[in-house]
Scaffold this motif. Sequence first.
Motif, PDB file in Angstrom:
ATOM      1  N   GLN A  42       0.850  -1.185   0.000  1.00  0.00           N
ATOM      2  CA  GLN A  42       0.000   0.000   0.000  1.00  0.00           C
ATOM      3  C   GLN A  42       0.892   1.243   0.000  1.00  0.00           C
ATOM      4  O   GLN A  42       1.726   1.417   0.900  1.00  0.00           O
TER       5      GLN A  42
ATOM      6  N   MET B  56       1.603   5.044   0.540  1.00  0.00           N
ATOM      7  CA  MET B  56       1.139   6.213   1.276  1.00  0.00           C
ATOM      8  C   MET B  56       1.847   7.455   0.717  1.00  0.00           C
ATOM      9  O   MET B  56       2.530   7.391  -0.302  1.00  0.00           O
ATOM     10  N   GLN B  57       1.689   8.579   1.422  1.00  0.00           N
ATOM     11  CA  GLN B  57       2.284   9.825   0.922  1.00  0.00           C
ATOM     12  C   GLN B  57       3.801   9.795   0.957  1.00  0.00           C
ATOM     13  O   GLN B  57       4.470  10.224   0.010  1.00  0.00           O
TER      14      GLN B  57
ATOM     15  N   GLU C 240       3.800   0.646   2.597  1.00  0.00           N
ATOM     16  CA  GLU C 240       3.599  -0.387   3.614  1.00  0.00           C
ATOM     17  C   GLU C 240       3.543  -1.745   2.912  1.00  0.00           C
ATOM     18  O   GLU C 240       2.722  -1.955   2.025  1.00  0.00           O
TER      19      GLU C 240
END
Length: 213
Positions: free
Chosen positions: A116, A118-119, A123
């Motif tokens: 995943q 993110m900014q 992850e």
Amino acid sequence: MKGMLNLIFFAIAIYLGWDYYSFTTDPTSDYGMKKASLDEKKTDITTKEKKIAEAKTFYQNLEKKREELRRLSTELTDMKSKLTENNDIPAFMKLVLNEAKRVGLMVTSLSPLPSQKMQYYIEQPFDLNFQGVYVQLIAFLDRLAQAERIVRIDDFTVRPRSTAAKNSKFVDLEGTIKVRTYVYLGTQEDDVATSGGSDAIKNPTVKPPEGGT
């Protein structure tokens, strides 16, 4: 004769009184001009003292901001050292398997799940199935918690594999653990720091100065 002298003295007193009044109240008189100049200097001194006080306050706040930035920079450096910039899945799986082997925990499967983004980081989760006893499981989780990389453990299930024998102190367990690790993506600020400033980002032809700033 005496009345005439009194009249002359009275006229002189009125003249002197008016002259004194004019001298102290007329802004164009020497006294008035000196007083205006003195008042102006007093006002200028007060203004400068206020500016000096404001400058001192600004400097103190600036030093506090610098200390805060130094602290945040240190924390960021420490965090980046624990967040790898390379999502090397095989290397992380090897790390997990080695830690399990050190405590005698059997890993029956270790599978990477979809990552995943993110900014600022990625992850990367894994499903880990294991067999072992409670002490081995706790030791394994403790070793992962002390790893140089940031590792998060959650969503785990544990169940007994079989009933413990009468002469055994331990119960065989099996279960599943979700292991998460993180990859640092970097930011534009990192590019600015490593490429010579914001001008270098806007104009790729600008090179950082040699030998320091």
